[in-house]
Enzyme design. Structure first.
Site, PDB file in Angstrom:
ATOM      1  N   GLU A  41       1.249  62.191  56.223  1.00  0.00           N
ATOM      2  CA  GLU A  41       1.032  63.528  56.785  1.00  0.00           C
ATOM      3  C   GLU A  41      -0.227  63.578  57.661  1.00  0.00           C
ATOM      4  O   GLU A  41      -0.244  64.264  58.689  1.00  0.00           O
ATOM      5  CB  GLU A  41       0.872  64.567  55.663  1.00  0.00           C
ATOM      6  CG  GLU A  41       2.120  64.826  54.841  1.00  0.00           C
ATOM      7  CD  GLU A  41       2.242  63.902  53.635  1.00  0.00           C
ATOM      8  OE1 GLU A  41       1.579  62.844  53.600  1.00  0.00           O
ATOM      9  OE2 GLU A  41       3.022  64.228  52.734  1.00  0.00           O
ATOM     10  N   LYS A  55      -1.655  61.151  59.372  1.00  0.00           N
ATOM     11  CA  LYS A  55      -1.356  60.480  60.642  1.00  0.00           C
ATOM     12  C   LYS A  55      -0.616  61.437  61.585  1.00  0.00           C
ATOM     13  O   LYS A  55      -0.991  61.633  62.737  1.00  0.00           O
ATOM     14  CB  LYS A  55      -0.493  59.253  60.359  1.00  0.00           C
ATOM     15  CG  LYS A  55       0.117  58.607  61.588  1.00  0.00           C
ATOM     16  CD  LYS A  55       1.265  57.674  61.197  1.00  0.00           C
ATOM     17  CE  LYS A  55       1.963  57.110  62.420  1.00  0.00           C
ATOM     18  NZ  LYS A  55       1.150  56.113  63.131  1.00  0.00           N
ATOM     19  N   ILE A  73       1.557  35.818  76.292  1.00  0.00           N
ATOM     20  CA  ILE A  73       1.468  35.537  74.863  1.00  0.00           C
ATOM     21  C   ILE A  73       2.792  35.781  74.138  1.00  0.00           C
ATOM     22  O   ILE A  73       2.951  35.442  72.974  1.00  0.00           O
ATOM     23  CB  ILE A  73       0.320  36.352  74.226  1.00  0.00           C
ATOM     24  CG1 ILE A  73      -0.968  36.162  75.020  1.00  0.00           C
ATOM     25  CG2 ILE A  73       0.070  35.974  72.779  1.00  0.00           C
ATOM     26  CD1 ILE A  73      -1.423  34.724  75.193  1.00  0.00           C
ATOM     27  N   GLY A  74       3.749  36.387  74.799  1.00  0.00           N
ATOM     28  CA  GLY A  74       5.062  36.506  74.164  1.00  0.00           C
ATOM     29  C   GLY A  74       5.768  37.817  74.397  1.00  0.00           C
ATOM     30  O   GLY A  74       6.819  37.876  75.014  1.00  0.00           O
ATOM     31  N   SER A  75       5.178  38.908  73.904  1.00  0.00           N
ATOM     32  CA  SER A  75       5.901  40.175  74.016  1.00  0.00           C
ATOM     33  C   SER A  75       5.629  40.828  75.367  1.00  0.00           C
ATOM     34  O   SER A  75       4.553  40.684  75.946  1.00  0.00           O
ATOM     35  CB  SER A  75       5.493  41.115  72.889  1.00  0.00           C
ATOM     36  OG  SER A  75       4.118  41.336  72.915  1.00  0.00           O
ATOM     37  N   ARG A 128      -3.049  54.295  62.661  1.00  0.00           N
ATOM     38  CA  ARG A 128      -2.031  53.251  62.654  1.00  0.00           C
ATOM     39  C   ARG A 128      -1.845  52.697  61.243  1.00  0.00           C
ATOM     40  O   ARG A 128      -2.799  52.360  60.557  1.00  0.00           O
ATOM     41  CB  ARG A 128      -2.416  52.127  63.611  1.00  0.00           C
ATOM     42  CG  ARG A 128      -1.338  51.089  63.688  1.00  0.00           C
ATOM     43  CD  ARG A 128      -1.569  50.101  64.817  1.00  0.00           C
ATOM     44  NE  ARG A 128      -0.832  48.872  64.531  1.00  0.00           N
ATOM     45  CZ  ARG A 128       0.464  48.710  64.774  1.00  0.00           C
ATOM     46  NH1 ARG A 128       1.162  49.684  65.313  1.00  0.00           N
ATOM     47  NH2 ARG A 128       1.065  47.588  64.468  1.00  0.00           N
ATOM     48  N   GLU A 177      -8.062  35.968  58.901  1.00  0.00           N
ATOM     49  CA  GLU A 177      -8.219  37.173  58.082  1.00  0.00           C
ATOM     50  C   GLU A 177      -8.549  36.878  56.618  1.00  0.00           C
ATOM     51  O   GLU A 177      -9.360  37.547  56.008  1.00  0.00           O
ATOM     52  CB  GLU A 177      -6.940  38.001  58.168  1.00  0.00           C
ATOM     53  CG  GLU A 177      -7.023  39.336  57.517  1.00  0.00           C
ATOM     54  CD  GLU A 177      -5.757  40.157  57.769  1.00  0.00           C
ATOM     55  OE1 GLU A 177      -5.438  40.411  58.942  1.00  0.00           O
ATOM     56  OE2 GLU A 177      -5.084  40.504  56.782  1.00  0.00           O
ATOM     57  N   HIS A 194      -1.365  30.847  68.921  1.00  0.00           N
ATOM     58  CA  HIS A 194      -2.124  31.970  69.466  1.00  0.00           C
ATOM     59  C   HIS A 194      -2.895  32.639  68.335  1.00  0.00           C
ATOM     60  O   HIS A 194      -2.380  32.786  67.227  1.00  0.00           O
ATOM     61  CB  HIS A 194      -1.183  32.985  70.124  1.00  0.00           C
ATOM     62  CG  HIS A 194      -1.835  34.308  70.387  1.00  0.00           C
ATOM     63  ND1 HIS A 194      -2.762  34.485  71.383  1.00  0.00           N
ATOM     64  CD2 HIS A 194      -1.723  35.506  69.761  1.00  0.00           C
ATOM     65  CE1 HIS A 194      -3.184  35.746  71.356  1.00  0.00           C
ATOM     66  NE2 HIS A 194      -2.580  36.381  70.378  1.00  0.00           N
ATOM     67  N   HIS A 231      -5.769  45.343  75.461  1.00  0.00           N
ATOM     68  CA  HIS A 231      -5.895  46.522  74.603  1.00  0.00           C
ATOM     69  C   HIS A 231      -6.281  47.754  75.404  1.00  0.00           C
ATOM     70  O   HIS A 231      -6.434  48.839  74.867  1.00  0.00           O
ATOM     71  CB  HIS A 231      -6.906  46.245  73.490  1.00  0.00           C
ATOM     72  CG  HIS A 231      -6.566  45.002  72.719  1.00  0.00           C
ATOM     73  ND1 HIS A 231      -7.013  43.762  73.098  1.00  0.00           N
ATOM     74  CD2 HIS A 231      -5.769  44.802  71.651  1.00  0.00           C
ATOM     75  CE1 HIS A 231      -6.525  42.848  72.267  1.00  0.00           C
ATOM     76  NE2 HIS A 231      -5.768  43.454  71.382  1.00  0.00           N
TER      77      HIS A 231
HETATM   78  N1  GLN Z   1       3.700  36.676  70.274  1.00  0.00           N
HETATM   79  C1  GLN Z   1       3.160  37.901  69.805  1.00  0.00           C
HETATM   80  C2  GLN Z   1       3.202  38.944  70.903  1.00  0.00           C
HETATM   81  O1  GLN Z   1       3.033  38.611  72.023  1.00  0.00           O
HETATM   82  C3  GLN Z   1       1.737  37.750  69.334  1.00  0.00           C
HETATM   83  C4  GLN Z   1       1.212  39.034  68.785  1.00  0.00           C
HETATM   84  C5  GLN Z   1      -0.165  38.946  68.196  1.00  0.00           C
HETATM   85  O2  GLN Z   1      -0.905  38.070  68.506  1.00  0.00           O
HETATM   86  N2  GLN Z   1      -0.500  39.857  67.342  1.00  0.00           N
HETATM   87  O3  GLN Z   1       3.363  40.116  70.661  1.00  0.00           O
HETATM   88 ZN    ZN Z   2      -2.861  38.327  69.668  1.00  0.00          ZN
END
Ligand code: GLN
Ligand code: ZN
Length: 768
Positions: A18, A20, A442-444, A526, A616, A653, A706
């Protein structure tokens, strides 16, 4: 009579997120500030009453936050940089401006940096202290919330981040190292002394200062700093007034316990889940006066499995041997676990009975406390204890014999890729036809509203699988074509089919379970919903082969396959507690290894295995880094890719560049290429790469994904120059610093065009 119970903190986002929703509605102009405040108030009331009704004695207040408790503490202490104060916004809006930046009629400021809170996936705002900062108690939030609860008839235990942790996590402008001058230390201590006085006046019985930073290794002078900060604070107590609890968590304080006792705290909170053995040993070695209560953190606030009462009672009993006054406590704030299992309707009762989220943990706390004071005979006769014991007797899940056998058969060779990297690297570039300074992403690619809507409609059964698949294929076609057009070298398929980089894999692995509502706050508003490792893990079916090979079939360029690595999958899931993290990671490594080999067999020649969360869970104490983590986490990564052919290029990555201190371990992952975030950091990692003779080819991110800003060609050229000043040009890749999933198309494509243009410019300068 049962022992006293204490909760360190409670989730604030709400049973149905709620808070959020209310905050985001306010941001979007769909809700008023009064609505948001009313929601906050009603959630606080609900959470206090829940704890009261559960029978908890020491109920936290000021654990509520609109965004982050570190940020609240900074505001409380007047640690707000001028650029935010100058906006002239109201209190909540100033807070949000610091948390997420502000662009509007009052000005244009970026957000303060965010960092991971110790070994969790929660992120705090880094307080910024500069020459002008005038540290003093200016806020009233903790006092207001204490009064609010008191009005409801609940005398809470106010919680404030302690001065040691606050100052240790604070930075100077641009995140520079902060020198803790006498003036800073004295002003901070004085502000905290005033906090104690204020609560005394309000009738608080206990005040909790959270000091998780104490579980880290100490540098020279740290214990002295602790003394200088707390002596005035403890002197501010009034006789018969509020007692002061120093609450530690996420590890042990064997090197600090004696100092805390000596300082004269009324309560010392110890984590008896993480750092259990060291904390117990320290307790046994340190005389604890009767005036000190030991808060025994036995109810795990970091995982969702049911508490083993017999084990917790053993711990409480052990503490009782050395301390007269024992309070039964959570091990850390319950902020890091979801709200309640009651809303999980899809997991059967036989599964759910093994889990305790925040609400259920309150019950556990009270159970353990009442059993703690019971005689041996009444413990033996206790139904509660017997029912709990039954959860741990017998086998919860049958081991997967195939998985067990496979692990037993592993040899050193399975962890070693052949031939040596230097040799592989020589041929890979030629075989793959890559230019100097190869460009990639990086991928997405942007997960637009449309992509998310298609997924939601498939889930609800509004469209069939074929319609969804055709849509995904169309997105991949577009994405590949666009990447070709702008001239990237190594392409990706875009990850449109993935909801989340861990969940998507979990759904195709045996041994995983999923929740519907088990959300946990990650930062601000988030939240994430980690899957649960329930049993032995193996790959149920090929996961990424279909879309990766489809993408490869649409182009003559090399397409990079995209996987999530075993360490990251485990770190972003709820791990089992009945087997080690090492074993779970090895199982995951074998599952992903199967996928790697299938991708290779399907003609994918470059494969990226993301280890976004590798750092992490690096233990808080250096002495544990290798023996308790890196010694198996790094080999697990090697196990994933050791079976590929020499010319198959393996990328990894990471979402941060803080690996100067573990750079050899990163190199020992034996990937051919690594990409990482470097655009916002000061590039010191490049020195480390240089000094360590880092062998892995590397793509330090040349721009910050970002932020919606589009970097100019010149800016990127400068970045590449800075990189080339420290790295061998033959080892450098050019890429953004993370996946583009959260960005829009409108900024993504122009940014990438500039990235390619900048790279071409530098290649020309180099005569290539
Ligand atoms: N391959 C993922 C992307 O590009 C990597 C995401 C990440 O590093 N958190 O979204
Ligand atoms: Zn990343």
């Amino acid at each position: 009579m049962s022992a006293i119970t204490s909760v360190i903190g409670f989730p604030r986002i709400g049973e149905n997120r709620e808070l959020k929703k209310s905050i985001e509605a306010y941001w979007k102009g769909n809700g008023s500030i009064e609505d948001m405040r009313a929601m906050a108030r009603s959630l606080r009331e609900k959470h206090w009453k829940l704890q009261k009704d559960a029978g908890v004695d020491l109920i936290p207040s000021n654990d509520f936050s609109y965004y982050d408790q570190m940020l609240d503490t900074a505001i409380l202490l007047n640690v707000v940089p001028k650029r935010y104060r100058d906006l002239g916004l109201g209190p909540e809006d100033t807070l949000f401006a610091i948390g997420r930046g502000y662009q509007g009629p009052q000005g244009d400021v970026t957000a303060q940096p965010m960092k991971k809170w110790f070994t969790t996936n929660y992120h705090y705002l880094v307080p910024e202290i500069d020459a002008e900062t005038d540290i003093r108690l200016v806020g009233t939030k903790p006092f207001d919330e204490f009064a609010e609860a008191k009005q409801l008839g609940i005398v809470t235990k106010p919680v404030v981040i302690g001065p040691y942790t606050f100052l240790k996590l604070a930075r100077g402008p641009q995140a520079a190292e902060l020198e803790l001058t006498d003036a800073i230390v004295e002003a901070t201590a004085a502000a905290y002394a005033q906090i104690v006085e204020r609560f005394n006046g309000q009738g608080a019985e206990w005040i909790q200062f959270d000091e998780p930073y104490l579980v880290l290794d100490k540098d020279d002078g740290d214990l002295d700093l602790l003394r200088r900060l707390y002596a005035p604070v403890l002197a501010a107590r009034a006789s018969g007034g509020a007692k002061v609890l120093v609450q530690t968590y996420f590890g042990h304080i064997a090197d600090t316990l004696a100092t805390l006792v000596d300082l004269g705290f009324d309560g010392i909170g110890l984590d008896l889940v993480e750092g259990r053995d060291e904390n117990l040993a320290a307790l046994q070695a340190t005389p604890i006066p009767d005036s000190v209560s030991i808060f025994a953190g036995v109810i795990n606030g970091r995982n969702i499995w049911r508490n083993d009462y017999a084990q917790s009672l053993g711990l409480v009993d052990a503490v009782h041997q050395v301390a007269r006054n024992v309070v039964v406590s959570t091990s850390d704030s319950l902020l890091h676990v979801p709200f309640t299992t009651a809303n999980e309707t899809k997991l059967g009762a036989d599964v759910l009975r093994h889990f305790a989220f925040a609400v259920e943990k309150l019950g556990e706390l009270v159970d353990v406390a009442s059993l703690a004071d019971a005689t041996d005979d009444s413990r033996k006769a206790s139904d509660v204890l017997a029912a709990n014991q039954a959860l741990f007797d017998g086998t919860r899940v049958q081991p997967d014999e195939k998985v067990t056998a496979r692990i037993a058969a592993l040899t050193e060779a399975d962890y070693t890729r052949q031939p040596a990297r230097a040799e592989r690297q020589k041929t890979q570039r030629a075989e793959l036809g890559l230019p100097l300074l190869p460009t990639t992403t990086i991928g997405s690619f942007p997960q637009t509203r449309e992509v998310r809507q298609y997924r939601a409609r498939l889930r609800k059964g509004e469209i069939d699988q074929k319609t969804y698949d055709d849509f995904i294929a169309g997105k991949i076609d577009e994405c590949i074509k666009h990447q070709e057009q702008i001239g990237l070298d190594v392409l990706v398929h875009g990850e449109f089919e993935r909801n989340d980089m861990v969940e998507y894999f979990g759904q195709n692995l045996n041994g995983f379970l999923f929740t519907q509502n088990a959300w946990v706050q990650s930062y601000g508003t988030r939240c994430v919903k980690p899957p649960i490792v329930w049993g032995d893990v193996s790959r149920a079916r090929p996961i990424t082969v279909r879309w990766s090979s489809y993408a490869q079939s649409r182009t003559n360029h090399v397409v990079k396959g995209m996987l999530t690595g075993p360490v990251t999958i485990l770190n972003w899931s709820w791990p089992r507690e009945d087997v080690s993290h090492e074993l779970q990671t090895t199982q995951l490594a074998l599952a992903i290894r199967d996928e790697v080999l299938d991708l290779e067999a399907a003609g994918i020649r470059v494969i990226q295995i993301d280890e976004a969360a590798l750092r992490e869970k690096l233990p808080v104490r250096r002495s544990d880094w290798y023996s308790k983590y890196l010694d198996w986490a790094i080999p697990a990564f090697r196990l994933v890719h050791s079976g590929v052919k020499p010319d198959t290029q393996i990328h990894t990555h990471m979402c941060y560049s803080e690996f100067n201190d573990i750079i050899r371990s990163i190199d020992n992952m034996d990937a051919d290429v690594i990409s990482f975030e470097a655009s916002r950091s000061d590039l010191t990692v490049l020195d480390a790469i240089h000094d360590a003779h880092f062998e892995t080819e590397a793509g330090p991110g040349v721009y910050d994904i970002h932020s919606p800003r589009i970097p100019s060609v010149d800016e990127i050229v400068d970045k590449i120059h800075a990189i080339l000043a420290k790295m061998d040009v033959n080892k450098v890749w050019v890429n953004p610093d993370c996946g583009l999933k959260t960005r829009g198309d409108e900024e993504t494509w122009p940014s990438l065009e500039n990235l390619v243009a900048a790279t071409k410019k530098v290649r020309e300068e180099l005569g290539k």
